[in-house]
Design an enzyme around this catalytic site. Structure first.
Site, PDB file in Angstrom:
ATOM      1  N   HIS A   1      49.444  34.875  38.112  1.00  0.00           N
ATOM      2  CA  HIS A   1      48.851  34.156  36.987  1.00  0.00           C
ATOM      3  C   HIS A   1      49.124  34.915  35.675  1.00  0.00           C
ATOM      4  O   HIS A   1      49.587  36.052  35.689  1.00  0.00           O
ATOM      5  CB  HIS A   1      47.341  34.018  37.202  1.00  0.00           C
ATOM      6  CG  HIS A   1      46.683  35.352  37.409  1.00  0.00           C
ATOM      7  ND1 HIS A   1      46.456  36.228  36.384  1.00  0.00           N
ATOM      8  CD2 HIS A   1      46.277  35.971  38.544  1.00  0.00           C
ATOM      9  CE1 HIS A   1      45.914  37.324  36.861  1.00  0.00           C
ATOM     10  NE2 HIS A   1      45.793  37.213  38.174  1.00  0.00           N
TER      11      HIS A   1
ATOM     12  N   ASP B   1      48.924  39.377  41.430  1.00  0.00           N
ATOM     13  CA  ASP B   1      49.819  40.533  41.426  1.00  0.00           C
ATOM     14  C   ASP B   1      50.049  41.051  42.846  1.00  0.00           C
ATOM     15  O   ASP B   1      51.164  41.382  43.235  1.00  0.00           O
ATOM     16  CB  ASP B   1      49.289  41.654  40.509  1.00  0.00           C
ATOM     17  CG  ASP B   1      47.856  42.065  40.804  1.00  0.00           C
ATOM     18  OD1 ASP B   1      47.209  41.470  41.689  1.00  0.00           O
ATOM     19  OD2 ASP B   1      47.369  43.008  40.136  1.00  0.00           O
TER      20      ASP B   1
END
Ligand SMILES: *[C@@H]1O[C@H](CO)[C@@H](O)[C@H](O)[C@H]1NC(C)=O
Ligand SMILES: *[C@@H]1O[C@H](CO)[C@@H](O)[C@H](O)[C@H]1NC(C)=O
Ligand SMILES: *[C@@H]1O[C@H](CO)[C@@H](O)[C@H](O)[C@H]1NC(C)=O
Ligand SMILES: *[C@@H]1O[C@H](CO)[C@@H](O)[C@H](O)[C@H]1NC(C)=O
Ligand SMILES: *[C@@H]1O[C@H](CO)[C@@H](O)[C@H](O)[C@H]1NC(C)=O
Ligand SMILES: *[C@@H]1O[C@H](CO)[C@@H](O)[C@H](O)[C@H]1NC(C)=O
Length: 448
Positions: A38, A327
């Site tokens: 994101h 991540d």
């Protein structure tokens, strides 16, 4: 008039379906899987003494962990870049996907939380939702006042967050926690934790923020400080007199090492309870995602090139599969491929809107499958072909066998929702299974 309509519909659907194959010499692009992080967000939590608590974050709906307008923009930008790479358009590298959204060609899967869902929406806005992309009012979006011209909504699918072992590395998985606890008892992790540099950094942090930290919670502080430097840089520094760039860099380095350990990256093989702990950690973290991908690639290949008659409708049309995630998800792919050192330079974690694209190519001369690995390191960067960095690969294309072997090696021994519940080593596990079977057989015998 009716004839005209039929003609128009037939023409537009034919136009969408009949994109000639994308060729690079004898290589033909068949399918793309992309895993992205994101965009920019608010902290998901912070230390108790922090000046910047939840009410300090008002964007993206407000509160912890929400995508900011900057984060939305990062994904809008990435979506436009992906259009330039894959979508049939004047600037495209590969005219692979139709210029106008065609539901058969793509599937977007997001983890079940706001920032990844909105990142996917923002990305699709860049890829398919702009005026001038060729979509038609009345066909692709309502021809009505109030509807942004050219905005084509794209479905974003999701699954329950806590049981999403593919996209969410913090899913409910007792096995992952059990393995991590074992890893922390290894000599390598203990020696590192007790080294002067590491223990003094952790002690310093504790004294500054008046809170103690487990290794797995340590990320909270560098993560919050990273974001506060973006949004509250001056008052962060003015009020927290202990904050310095040097100290921040030191806690980031500690955090990077913790992440590496959590993904099973050790300098020496860690063996405990007859298990290779590094491998077992990767099997719960990267295994489900890598196998999800390779299974879909194999199905695509089988449906295209072997005479499989049933169950191929969806995959035959599918060209683009997205995982909108975190991540850690991007990291899970990079670690599986042995190229995590490129996550960011010199080392560390995938940044906002980092994306790894696994392109499935077919060699039409030898009729074998290949892949190309492409990395988008951070917003503002282009796409870098990284295939040759993977062990067993050279050049831009690598045999799909390499990816298949990696996925097989990391495949959980059982379906992941069951595998996550097993918190004993496989040798004692098989002992207890045989014992249970013995009990079952005996009971069966007794009650016969
Ligand atoms: C998502 O948004 C809703 C409504 O704004 C909020 O209640 C919820 O906490 C958010 N969840 C996450 C995981 O961001
Ligand atoms: C440190 O934390 C403890 C426990 O939360 C609290 O009682 C104490 O007042 C704090 N001290 C400082 C200096 O903030
Ligand atoms: C925060 O401020 C410091 C010192 O003024 C500066 O070096 C740094 O680049 C700033 N960071 C950000 C993210 O703006
Ligand atoms: C933090 O520092 C700023 C100066 O940059 C000051 O205006 C502000 O009042 C301080 N905030 C708190 C909560 O002390
Ligand atoms: C691993 O080895 C490298 C190179 O010798 C060293 O710099 C690093 O500190 C070691 N890491 C750990 C956790 O021991
Ligand atoms: C495709 O297959 C041919 C025939 O085996 C081979 O010479 C060529 O190197 C292959 N191309 C790539 C990019 O792997």
């Amino acid at each position: 008039m009716l004839y005209f309509l039929i003609f128009a519909v037939a023409w537009s659907s034919a136009q969408r379906a009949d994109i000639p194959p994308v060729k690079d010499g004898v290589m033909e692009l068949k399918m793309v899987h992309i895993v992205w992080r994101h965009g920019d967000r608010s902290p998901t939590k912070t230390f108790k003494a922090d000046l910047f608590q939840e009410d300090a974050w008002t964007f993206g709906g407000g509160g912890w962990g929400q995508l900011s307008p900057m984060g939305m923009f990062q994904h809008l930008t990435l979506g436009k870049k992906l259009r330039n790479r894959y979508v049939n358009d004047v600037n495209s590298t590969y005219n692979f996907l139709p210029s106008v959204y065609d539901q058969k060609t793509m599937y977007v899967r997001s983890t079940g939380i706001n920032r990844t869902l909105i990142s996917a929406t923002s990305n699709m806005l860049g890829m398919y939702g702009q005026d001038g992309y060729g979509s038609a009012a009345g066909t692709d979006f309502p021809d009505a006042q109030g509807w942004p011209r050219g905005f084509v909504p794209i479905p974003i699918h999701t699954v329950d967050y806590d049981s999403d072992h593919i996209g969410n590395m913090d899913s409910d998985c007792p096995r992952r926690e059990w393995l991590w606890n074992l890893a922390q008892q290894s000599e390598e992790v203990k020696n590192w934790r007790n080294s002067a540099a590491v223990s003094s950094t952790i002690d310093e942090l504790t004294s500054y923020v008046n809170e103690t930290w487990s290794l797995e919670d340590f990320w909270i502080v560098p993560d919050a400080l990273f974001i506060e430097q973006i949004y509250y840089n001056a008052s962060l520094r003015a009020n927290n007199t202990w904050f310095s760039d040097d100290f921040y860099n030191r806690i980031v380095a500690v955090n990077d090492q913790i992440y590496m350990f959590q993904y099973g990256i050790f300098n020496n093989t860690v063996t405990m309870q007859n298990m290779n702990i590094g491998l077992e950690l990767l099997k719960v973290r990267s295994g489900p995602l890598m196998n999800d991908m390779i299974d879909r690639i194999n199905t695509k290949s089988d449906c295209t090139y072997s005479k499989i008659a049933t169950g191929c409708d969806w995959i035959n049309g599918l060209k683009y599969f997205v995982y909108s995630a975190h991540d850690e998800t991007v990291y899970a792919v990079l670690v599986a491929l042995g190229i995590e050192r490129f996550a960011i330079i010199p080392h560390g974690y995938p940044l906002y809107s980092a994306a790894v694209s696994v392109e499935y190519w077919r060699n039409t001369t030898d009729n074998n499958n290949y892949f190309k690995l492409v990395y988008h390191k951070q917003s503002g960067d282009g796409f870098e072909v990284m295939t040759s960095e993977i062990e067993g690969c050279s050049g831009d294309y690598c045999s799909m066998d390499v990816l298949e072997q990696i996925a097989r090696k990391l495949k959980p021994d059982q379906p992941i929702d069951k595998w996550c519940l097993i918190t004993e080593s496989s040798s004692s596990y098989s002992v207890s299974i045989s014992f249970l079977m013995f009990v079952a057989t005996t009971l069966n015998y007794l009650f016969m």
